[in-house]
Design a protein around this motif. Structure first.
Motif, PDB file in Angstrom:
ATOM      1  N   LYS A 111     -26.032 -69.737  -5.786  1.00 42.54           N
ATOM      2  CA  LYS A 111     -24.877 -69.852  -6.704  1.00 42.54           C
ATOM      3  C   LYS A 111     -24.262 -68.485  -7.010  1.00 42.54           C
ATOM      4  CE  LYS A 111     -27.350 -71.456 -10.102  1.00 42.54           C
ATOM      5  NZ  LYS A 111     -28.720 -71.409  -9.609  1.00 42.54           N
ATOM      6  N   THR A 112     -25.122 -67.548  -7.444  1.00 46.17           N
ATOM      7  CA  THR A 112     -24.614 -66.235  -7.838  1.00 46.17           C
ATOM      8  C   THR A 112     -24.010 -65.519  -6.636  1.00 46.17           C
ATOM      9  OG1 THR A 112     -26.251 -66.129  -9.590  1.00 46.17           O
ATOM     10  CG2 THR A 112     -25.262 -64.049  -8.942  1.00 46.17           C
ATOM     11  N   SER A 131     -20.809 -61.660 -15.805  1.00 45.83           N
ATOM     12  CA  SER A 131     -22.147 -61.889 -15.249  1.00 45.83           C
ATOM     13  C   SER A 131     -23.137 -62.201 -16.363  1.00 45.83           C
ATOM     14  CB  SER A 131     -22.610 -60.667 -14.459  1.00 45.83           C
ATOM     15  OG  SER A 131     -23.167 -59.725 -15.326  1.00 45.83           O
ATOM     16  N   ASP A 159     -21.255 -66.366 -14.703  1.00 48.54           N
ATOM     17  CA  ASP A 159     -22.589 -66.593 -14.159  1.00 48.54           C
ATOM     18  C   ASP A 159     -23.576 -66.644 -15.326  1.00 48.54           C
ATOM     19  OD1 ASP A 159     -24.651 -66.890 -12.379  1.00 48.54           O
ATOM     20  OD2 ASP A 159     -24.831 -64.758 -11.942  1.00 48.54           O
ATOM     21  N   THR A 161     -21.723 -71.088 -13.649  1.00 42.29           N
ATOM     22  CA  THR A 161     -23.065 -71.546 -13.263  1.00 42.29           C
ATOM     23  C   THR A 161     -23.871 -71.640 -14.545  1.00 42.29           C
ATOM     24  OG1 THR A 161     -24.128 -69.390 -13.070  1.00 42.29           O
ATOM     25  CG2 THR A 161     -22.945 -70.175 -11.140  1.00 42.29           C
TER      26      THR A 161
END
Lengths: 255, 512
Positions: A45-46, A85, A162, A193
């Motif tokens: 995902k990241t 992030s 994220d 995510t």
């Protein structure tokens, strides 16, 4: 700016490190949509989101943000994208206001407009009492809110987050979720995510499940329920899909 | 590990294992061949140091070394120089033991005795301090032992005793700082004290040499007849360490016993407060610093200007950098004083200040460049901004260049008053030296948090060594150009070769 109906259009995306991490990924996210990308740890995902944000180069395939090819015109793509992030990207020795002034300078925002918007964000995220304190002593939640303010100060059209809620207390998480909802309501696309499946269940219009670098399922919650054939929670759906993929891979390996 | 858990020896074995693995990783980066090559290069360098020491001390040894006052003054002065460096290093290491949080949280939250951890870490600091001092002093000691007999090997015992004493004093200074100025300021104060202690004696005797003898040789004072006459007689207790280093075994044992006895006593008396101080130090990271509320509106700025302003703000607010810059300025004090004393004399007399300035510029630029280029706390933010990586790098280099220029401009102006020609030459080599250090940092850039500055020198040995070598070569070239020596081309060519090798070894094309 293109008026593409897709905020994000990924085609044939591949990335390997010491092993393939993203394999022939096809992913389309509509403009103005709240999209949650789920997957177990190490699913890729990241890596996918870092390639979209321009932090990693893809080995093959294309990424298009609102019609702009990120490989051909990375600067134009970055102008309309924001990346947040799980580790807040904030300078310890700047105050939140100084940080936002710096971000506004990087995105070439008009100073007066940036100041107005920064103050609005500072109030919106409950950072006013700390606006003139250096970020060095802030808690994880406060740093995450400063980073989010930095991501929003240039009015991005696509926000990629994220794991933005990791480590946040209930109040801070609520503030962040409210801000994101308002952004989606105003036509901004949000891709996030998360391992907190309740958040995805409540907020996302569509959900994609990634495992072993591949998109194994995608759709609204109702569509995903239909796919596994029972009325259940997202957690159950997620675990079913992941287990199914693991079983498929085991069968492939045995064959 | 078969030792009883949480005992002193168990902690010591744990620390040793971590230190050994860390050292191996730094030296070899996981590659056996690289380790062997590096070992070979260091061995050659070590042999070179012995040859250099031999050449330097040959006239002194040829004249015969007796236990007279002149010899005792020279040995004591040299020993004191080493000891100030040991004390400086020990002070930094002891402070780190309180502030490093890597495993301290785990240990302090366990039922194990924190006093034992402190005892082991303080002993490890003493050991590392002694080891470094022995390595630095060994070319001199070994050369003396080879020419004048093995009695000089007793100097290693003296170094060990004084290393232990340095660790003990460092513990007392750190605890004293904790109690007087609090944990928030102790780290910075200790850094500054360590810097001043490390440089103070060298700078002090250089200043005396300049004012009294008109030259920068730090031994001019120690070897002057006036100083030797005024020094205490041979039998005085002050010469005990020198006599011990020269082979008096009883004196050497006394120094060792005093050093290690003091260390043991200090550890015993202070270890109970370690946990309390370490916990107080941990609270510092949660302390918020209030900036004066800004009333000025946001300024319209270009992307490059926004980056430059950010770099300057961060550099200005970096306490470590401030202490390091202070050190650079301290080291520039003797040459500046020399210029002031020599002002009006023949330009040739102050040619000696040029290499100091050129080297300092290279070293400072290297540190600043690392902070600006690699030490980017918001790396993802800058990379995802709509600005080309090239423009980001240009802005950061501009920020570094302007900072170096601001620091060295006053020194160059002083030099220009004395000699315009030398000022131009120095300015040119300051630019080349700073530019080379910046280029090396650019080629070896690896995004890291600024707080990881200490890891800068171990992140890439090639970068660190190249940076130091290029500064030295450019300093050599500068002084030879100033002296109208055609041989200046040699160090200049070597500097270019160093840069070319560094570029060839740099990890190109591995970054976004």
């Amino acid at each position: 700016m293109s008026n593409s109906q897709f905020a994000l259009d990924i085609s044939g995306l591949r990335k390997s490190f010491d092993r393939p991490v993203v394999i022939d990924l096809e992913l389309k996210v509509k403009a103005g949509e709240f999209y949650a990308l789920l997957g177990p740890n190490g699913a890729g995902k990241t890596t996918i989101l870092r390639m979209v944000a321009g932090l990693l180069r893809q080995d093959a395939g294309s990424i298009s943000v609102l019609g702009i090819d990120t490989a051909r015109d990375p600067i134009a793509a970055r102008q309309i994208v924001a990346w947040v992030s799980d580790e807040p990207m904030v300078y310890d020795r700047l105050t939140p206001l100084e940080y936002l002034e710096f971000v506004a300078g990087l995105w070439r925002i008009d100073a007066r407009e940036a100041e107005r918007h920064s103050n609005e964000l500072i109030d919106w995220l409950g950072l006013r009492p700390h606006a003139n304190e250096r970020c060095g002593g802030f808690s994880k939640g406060m740093l995450q809110k400063v980073a989010l303010a930095g991501a929003l100060v240039h009015d991005p059209r696509l926000i990629i987050l994220d794991e933005p809620l990791t480590g946040l207390d209930a109040g801070s998480a609520r503030q962040v979720k409210d801000v994101l909802k308002q952004k989606v309501a105003s036509g901004v696309t949000v891709i996030m995510t998360t391992h907190i499946l309740e958040v995805a269940e409540r907020m996302a219009e569509r959900i994609g499940v990634i495992n072993h670098g591949r998109l194994v399922a995608e759709g609204t919650l109702a569509e995903l329920r239909t796919r596994i054939g029972r009325e259940t929670t997202l957690e159950e759906i997620f675990l079913d899909l992941v287990a199914q993929k693991e079983a498929d891979l085991a069968t492939e390996a045995a064959a | 590990m078969s030792l009883a858990p949480a005992t002193l020896s168990w902690f010591a074995a744990h620390e040793f294992r971590l230190a050994w693995r860390d050292w191996l990783a730094v030296m070899t980066a996981g590659k056996r061949v690289r380790g062997i090559v590096l070992f070979g290069v260091l061995a050659l360098f070590y042999i070179g140091l012995h040859l250099f020491a031999n050449a330097l001390m040959a006239p002194w040894m040829a004249a015969g070394i007796g236990p007279d006052k002149a010899t005792l003054v020279t040995v004591t002065g040299t020993g004191f120089l080493f000891w100030t460096v040991m004390l400086s290093q020990a002070l930094e290491s002891i402070t780190r033991a309180y502030y490093a949080r890597s495993d301290l949280d785990l240990i302090l939250s366990s039922p194990a005795s924190s006093a034992r951890v402190f005892a082991v870490r303080t002993s490890a600091t003493a050991f590392a301090t002694v080891l470094l001092a022995c390595l630095l002093a060994s070319p001199i000691i070994n050369t003396l032992a080879a020419h004048d007999g093995p009695k000089w090997l007793a100097a290693y015992g003296v170094l060990a005793g004084f290393g232990a004493l340095a660790a003990a004093i460092s513990v007392l200074v750190t605890i004293g700082l904790f109690r007087t100025i609090g944990p928030a300021r102790t780290r910075l104060a200790a850094q500054i004290i360590a810097g001043i202690v490390g440089a103070g004696f060298v700078i002090g005797i250089q200043a005396v040499a300049i004012l009294s003898f008109g030259n920068m040789n730090r031994y001019a004072v120690l070897q002057s007849p006036e100083f030797i006459t005024a020094a205490p007689e041979v039998g005085n207790l002050i010469w005990l360490p020198a006599r011990a280093a020269m082979g008096n075994v009883a004196d050497m044992l006394l120094v060792v016993a005093l050093g290690f006895g003091t260390l043991a006593l200090v550890i015993r008396l202070t270890s109970a407060s370690f946990a309390q101080n370490a916990i107080a130090a941990a609270g510092v990271s949660a302390t918020r610093v209030q900036q004066t509320a800004s009333t000025r509106p946001f300024r319209q700025a270009s992307q490059r200007h926004a980056l430059r302003v950010k770099e300057w703000k961060l550099l200005r607010r970096d306490p470590w950098l401030l202490s390091q810059t202070l050190m650079q300025i301290l080291y520039l004090f003797p040459p500046a004083l020399f210029l002031w004393v020599s002002y009006g004399q023949n330009a040739g007399t102050y040619v000696v200040v040029i290499p100091v300035i050129v080297m300092a510029a290279g070293q400072l630029a290297g540190g600043l460049s690392w902070l600006a280029i690699s030490g980017e706390d918001a790396h993802d933010l800058v990379v995802t901004a709509p600005i080309s990586p090239r423009a980001v790098l240009i802005a950061k280099i501009e920020a570094v260049t302007m900072s170096v220029a601001a620091i060295f401009a006053p020194v160059l102006v002083c030099l220009a008053i004395a000699s315009l020609e030398l000022a131009w030459i120095t300015a040119a080599f300051v630019a080349v030296s700073a530019g080379s250090a910046t280029a090396i940092q650019l080629w070896f850039r690896v995004p890291m948090r600024r707080a990881m500055f200490r890891r800068r020198q171990v992140a890439s040995r090639v970068a660190t060594i190249s940076e130091a070598l290029s500064s030295i070569m450019w300093a050599g070239a500068a002084v030879l150009v100033a002296g109208n020596q055609w041989i200046a081309a040699l160090p200049a060519i070597l500097a270019i070769v160093v840069l070319a090798v560094a570029y060839a070894l740099s990890p190109k094309g591995k970054r976004v």
